[in-house]
Design a protein around this motif. Structure first.
Motif, PDB file in Angstrom:
ATOM      1  N   LEU A   1      -3.785   1.430  -2.557  1.00  0.00           N
ATOM      2  CA  LEU A   1      -5.191   1.368  -2.952  1.00  0.00           C
ATOM      3  C   LEU A   1      -5.855   2.746  -3.005  1.00  0.00           C
ATOM      4  CD1 LEU A   1      -6.132  -1.798  -0.915  1.00  0.00           C
ATOM      5  CD2 LEU A   1      -6.253  -1.590  -3.410  1.00  0.00           C
ATOM      6  N   ILE A   2      -5.354   3.684  -2.205  1.00  0.00           N
ATOM      7  CA  ILE A   2      -5.940   5.029  -2.145  1.00  0.00           C
ATOM      8  C   ILE A   2      -4.812   6.051  -2.259  1.00  0.00           C
ATOM      9  CG2 ILE A   2      -7.368   6.643  -0.848  1.00  0.00           C
ATOM     10  CD1 ILE A   2      -8.288   4.224   0.878  1.00  0.00           C
ATOM     11  N   SER A   3      -4.721   6.717  -3.387  1.00  0.00           N
ATOM     12  CA  SER A   3      -3.720   7.774  -3.519  1.00  0.00           C
ATOM     13  C   SER A   3      -4.135   8.962  -2.657  1.00  0.00           C
ATOM     14  CB  SER A   3      -3.588   8.206  -4.981  1.00  0.00           C
ATOM     15  OG  SER A   3      -4.753   8.925  -5.381  1.00  0.00           O
ATOM     16  N   PHE A   4      -3.211   9.831  -2.364  1.00  0.00           N
ATOM     17  CA  PHE A   4      -3.550  10.990  -1.552  1.00  0.00           C
ATOM     18  C   PHE A   4      -4.583  11.893  -2.236  1.00  0.00           C
ATOM     19  CE2 PHE A   4      -2.681  15.308   0.132  1.00  0.00           C
ATOM     20  CZ  PHE A   4      -3.170  15.093   1.402  1.00  0.00           C
ATOM     21  N   PRO A   5      -4.435  12.169  -3.532  1.00  0.00           N
ATOM     22  CA  PRO A   5      -5.487  12.963  -4.181  1.00  0.00           C
ATOM     23  C   PRO A   5      -6.863  12.293  -4.108  1.00  0.00           C
ATOM     24  CG  PRO A   5      -3.530  12.991  -5.527  1.00  0.00           C
ATOM     25  CD  PRO A   5      -3.279  11.982  -4.426  1.00  0.00           C
ATOM     26  N   GLN A   6      -6.917  10.982  -4.238  1.00  0.00           N
ATOM     27  CA  GLN A   6      -8.193  10.270  -4.108  1.00  0.00           C
ATOM     28  C   GLN A   6      -8.756  10.423  -2.699  1.00  0.00           C
ATOM     29  OE1 GLN A   6      -6.722   6.407  -5.281  1.00  0.00           O
ATOM     30  NE2 GLN A   6      -7.921   6.448  -7.165  1.00  0.00           N
ATOM     31  N   LEU A   7      -7.897  10.317  -1.700  1.00  0.00           N
ATOM     32  CA  LEU A   7      -8.330  10.461  -0.316  1.00  0.00           C
ATOM     33  C   LEU A   7      -8.917  11.851  -0.085  1.00  0.00           C
ATOM     34  CD1 LEU A   7      -8.356   9.238   2.593  1.00  0.00           C
ATOM     35  CD2 LEU A   7      -6.097  10.297   2.889  1.00  0.00           C
ATOM     36  N   MET A   8      -8.206  12.881  -0.537  1.00  0.00           N
ATOM     37  CA  MET A   8      -8.691  14.251  -0.373  1.00  0.00           C
ATOM     38  C   MET A   8     -10.020  14.448  -1.099  1.00  0.00           C
ATOM     39  SD  MET A   8      -6.704  15.957   1.615  1.00  0.00           S
ATOM     40  CE  MET A   8      -7.220  17.615   1.231  1.00  0.00           C
ATOM     41  N   TRP A   9     -10.105  13.953  -2.304  1.00  0.00           N
ATOM     42  CA  TRP A   9     -11.337  14.095  -3.091  1.00  0.00           C
ATOM     43  C   TRP A   9     -12.509  13.427  -2.379  1.00  0.00           C
ATOM     44  CZ3 TRP A   9     -13.875   9.859  -5.380  1.00  0.00           C
ATOM     45  CH2 TRP A   9     -14.984  10.199  -6.154  1.00  0.00           C
ATOM     46  N   ALA A  10     -12.307  12.202  -1.915  1.00  0.00           N
ATOM     47  CA  ALA A  10     -13.398  11.464  -1.274  1.00  0.00           C
ATOM     48  C   ALA A  10     -13.873  12.165  -0.005  1.00  0.00           C
ATOM     49  CB  ALA A  10     -12.957  10.036  -0.957  1.00  0.00           C
ATOM     50  N   ILE A  11     -12.949  12.654   0.790  1.00  0.00           N
ATOM     51  CA  ILE A  11     -13.319  13.308   2.046  1.00  0.00           C
ATOM     52  C   ILE A  11     -14.047  14.627   1.782  1.00  0.00           C
ATOM     53  CG2 ILE A  11     -12.410  14.456   4.107  1.00  0.00           C
ATOM     54  CD1 ILE A  11     -10.223  12.256   4.104  1.00  0.00           C
ATOM     55  N   THR A  12     -13.512  15.429   0.877  1.00  0.00           N
ATOM     56  CA  THR A  12     -14.129  16.734   0.660  1.00  0.00           C
ATOM     57  C   THR A  12     -15.412  16.644  -0.161  1.00  0.00           C
ATOM     58  OG1 THR A  12     -12.697  17.162  -1.244  1.00  0.00           O
ATOM     59  CG2 THR A  12     -11.992  18.039   0.885  1.00  0.00           C
ATOM     60  N   TYR A  13     -15.477  15.711  -1.078  1.00  0.00           N
ATOM     61  CA  TYR A  13     -16.663  15.632  -1.931  1.00  0.00           C
ATOM     62  C   TYR A  13     -17.800  14.884  -1.265  1.00  0.00           C
ATOM     63  CZ  TYR A  13     -19.670  14.972  -5.951  1.00  0.00           C
ATOM     64  OH  TYR A  13     -20.740  14.975  -6.792  1.00  0.00           O
ATOM     65  N   TYR A  14     -17.507  13.705  -0.736  1.00  0.00           N
ATOM     66  CA  TYR A  14     -18.563  12.876  -0.154  1.00  0.00           C
ATOM     67  C   TYR A  14     -18.800  13.157   1.320  1.00  0.00           C
ATOM     68  CZ  TYR A  14     -18.730  10.212  -4.418  1.00  0.00           C
ATOM     69  OH  TYR A  14     -18.881   9.842  -5.717  1.00  0.00           O
ATOM     70  N   GLY A  15     -17.736  13.470   2.028  1.00  0.00           N
ATOM     71  CA  GLY A  15     -17.888  13.733   3.447  1.00  0.00           C
ATOM     72  C   GLY A  15     -18.264  12.493   4.226  1.00  0.00           C
ATOM     73  N   SER A  16     -19.485  12.000   4.079  1.00  0.00           N
ATOM     74  CA  SER A  16     -19.912  10.843   4.852  1.00  0.00           C
ATOM     75  C   SER A  16     -19.178   9.594   4.392  1.00  0.00           C
ATOM     76  CB  SER A  16     -21.421  10.653   4.762  1.00  0.00           C
ATOM     77  OG  SER A  16     -21.794  10.360   3.447  1.00  0.00           O
TER      78      SER A  16
ATOM     79  N   GLY B   1     -11.796  19.272 -12.901  1.00  0.00           N
ATOM     80  CA  GLY B   1     -10.422  19.564 -13.302  1.00  0.00           C
ATOM     81  C   GLY B   1      -9.478  19.812 -12.151  1.00  0.00           C
ATOM     82  N   PHE B   2      -9.908  19.642 -10.906  1.00  0.00           N
ATOM     83  CA  PHE B   2      -9.054  19.869  -9.757  1.00  0.00           C
ATOM     84  C   PHE B   2      -8.158  18.668  -9.528  1.00  0.00           C
ATOM     85  CE2 PHE B   2      -7.861  21.903  -5.943  1.00  0.00           C
ATOM     86  CZ  PHE B   2      -7.725  20.939  -4.974  1.00  0.00           C
ATOM     87  N   GLU B   3      -6.860  18.932  -9.317  1.00  0.00           N
ATOM     88  CA  GLU B   3      -5.946  17.833  -9.080  1.00  0.00           C
ATOM     89  C   GLU B   3      -4.913  18.272  -8.067  1.00  0.00           C
ATOM     90  OE1 GLU B   3      -4.878  15.544 -12.587  1.00  0.00           O
ATOM     91  OE2 GLU B   3      -2.817  15.655 -11.904  1.00  0.00           O
ATOM     92  N   LEU B   4      -4.725  17.476  -7.026  1.00  0.00           N
ATOM     93  CA  LEU B   4      -3.702  17.775  -6.024  1.00  0.00           C
ATOM     94  C   LEU B   4      -2.375  17.189  -6.453  1.00  0.00           C
ATOM     95  CD1 LEU B   4      -5.433  17.025  -2.633  1.00  0.00           C
ATOM     96  CD2 LEU B   4      -4.731  19.228  -3.491  1.00  0.00           C
ATOM     97  N   VAL B   5      -1.312  17.885  -6.181  1.00  0.00           N
ATOM     98  CA  VAL B   5       0.018  17.355  -6.426  1.00  0.00           C
ATOM     99  C   VAL B   5       0.702  17.282  -5.072  1.00  0.00           C
ATOM    100  CG1 VAL B   5       2.213  17.725  -7.577  1.00  0.00           C
ATOM    101  CG2 VAL B   5       0.079  18.407  -8.708  1.00  0.00           C
ATOM    102  N   ALA B   6       1.037  16.046  -4.665  1.00  0.00           N
ATOM    103  CA  ALA B   6       1.679  15.883  -3.353  1.00  0.00           C
ATOM    104  C   ALA B   6       3.169  15.709  -3.500  1.00  0.00           C
ATOM    105  CB  ALA B   6       1.088  14.681  -2.634  1.00  0.00           C
TER     106      ALA B   6
END
Length: 163
Positions: free
Chosen positions: A75-90, A158-163
């Motif tokens: 349900l949550i890819s790692f790039p999505q997880l990183m994006w949500a934490i760094t962008y939204y924080g709360s 345009g930022f994308e993490l590659v795990a």
């Protein structure tokens, strides 16, 4: 025969279940769409793995935790997880953006691979000054759920993490 998915009133305490004998997934119609989606993914993993009922409570609990972690990863890819934490924080804006419940978010944090943990720790320390172990040690009210928004949206374009 194949898999059948049934939406039914399962009462207050049950989100859903997989009936191995009939290859049927039952989803509680009382759930929100977000909860139904999470429950469906969880129960589909039981179906994929051919899980039959087990009587041993410890084996059952271990299996449920394993399936919860796999469902959270799906349900949550790692790039999505990183994006949500760094962008939204709360937490709640992040949960809304990811369209998941708090338990799924925490399962995804716990289900990080070792490589994901290292990447998270490096990125989190650079962006927000927090390690994954610090976030998880906060228990039911994780520190991650109260972080300020720390990354400007221009950085994420345009930022994308590659795990």
């Amino acid at each position: 025969m194949g898999l059948e998915i049934v939406l039914s009133d399962l009462g207050e305490g049950l989100c859903g279940y997989y009936d191995h004998a009939t290859e049927t997934v039952y989803i509680n119609e009382r759930l929100s769409m977000r909860e139904r989606r999470t429950t469906l993914v969880h129960e589909l993993i039981h179906w994929e793995r051919g899980h039959a009922p087990v009587d041993d409570l410890s084996r059952h609990t271990a299996r449920e935790m394993e399936v919860d972690h796999e469902a959270a990863r799906r349900l949550i890819s790692f790039p999505q997880l990183m994006w949500a934490i760094t962008y939204y924080g709360s937490g709640y804006p992040a949960l809304d953006a990811l369209d998941v419940e708090p338990g799924t978010f925490m399962s995804r944090m716990l289900a990080m691979t070792r490589l994901e943990q290292v990447i998270f720790d490096v990125c989190a320390m650079q962006c927000i000054g927090m390690k994954s172990s610090t976030a998880l040690s906060a228990g039911s009210s994780p520190a991650l759920l109260n972080l300020p928004r720390v990354v400007d949206e221009r950085i994420l374009d345009g930022f994308e993490l590659v795990a």
